[in-house]
Design an enzyme around this catalytic site. Structure first.
Site: not given
Length: 263
Positions: A199, A234
């Site tokens: 991210k 994830r």
């Protein structure tokens, strides 16, 4: 949970697995690396990504799900906020619906999940709404609403996993604060998924501009969040994540065994 984006524009691997054969090969390689769940997505959720139609999303994910269901015993998750796609995906062999809008975008989603008896990952997001000032207060406000929707639809509590939605309308400071207070989410009494992989906030913290260079930073968040109570991760890089979890789990075992005389 391994990420397989059958999309042309996902922030990390857009276009790499758009063709069904490429997506399937990558998914199976992730299983070989140790993934227990394969999460198939047909629309990028990065900020500013192009919205796709139901049909476009389904054309991308359904062939992959159908073939994976025949080729692996790993659980299959469909990353969608559309009830129509979720219904067809479960019929094609998906076991879990991963909804980045926490059952709050498509009014039909909770009913589809309940009727199918599927598992569901309910994610927190700050998009398209006004957030509360406190990151944890906002988690409980949003996710409790989602849990009420799930309960009203008849979704079993045993079928639910929560995701605090790292990166979804959260700046770097908010993401770090959420990590530091992650253990407070245990009050939900439900399994928590952590989705930090590559991210933007990891790039900001590590000064890594390229998403593919953020796996070490991701592994660090994996260890931190495992120690704070996360159950599912994830990720893009399954092998590195398993290494990070091996270390974190060794620490957790030692904490559990503390005081019983074992070293």
């Amino acid at each position: 949970m391994a990420i397989v984006n059958a999309t042309p524009d996902s922030f990390s691997d857009g276009g790499r697995y758009l063709a069904s054969n490429q997506a399937i090969d990558h998914a199976l390689s992730c299983v070989k690396d140790g993934a227990h769940i394969i999460d198939i997505g047909g629309e990028s959720t990065r900020p500013g990504a192009k919205t796709v139609t139901d049909a476009e999303e389904q054309d991308r994910v359904l062939p992959v799900i159908e073939r994976l269901a025949r080729q692996t015993d790993a659980l299959i998750s469909v990353d969608t906020y559309r009830a129509s796609t979720a219904k067809l995906a479960v019929e094609a062999g998906a076991h879990i619906v991963n909804d980045v809008f926490g059952l709050q975008k498509d009014a039909g989603m909770a009913g589809v999940v309940a009727h199918a008896g599927a598992g569901v990952c309910i994610m927190h997001t700050g998009r398209e709404r006004q957030k509360l000032p406190d990151v944890i207060d906002d988690q409980f406000a949003f996710l409790n609403r989602s849990l009420d929707i799930a309960k009203d639809a008849g979704i079993s509590r045993k079928a639910i996993m929560l995701d605090p939605g790292f990166g979804f309308a959260k700046d770097t400071d908010e993401n770090v604060l959420l990590m530091s207070r992650f253990d407070e989410l245990s009050r939900f009494g439900l399994p928590i998924l952590a989705g930090t992989s590559r991210k933007r906030f990891i790039g900001a913290l590590t000064q890594r501009d390229e998403a593919g260079d953020r796996d070490v930073g991701t592994a660090a968040t994996t260890a931190i969040l495992r120690l704070a109570g996360a159950i599912v991760f994830r990720v893009h890089n399954v092998a590195m994540t398993r290494d990070a979890l091996a270390v974190a789990d060794a620490v957790l075992r030692q904490k559990k065994n503390k005081g019983d005389g074992r070293l």
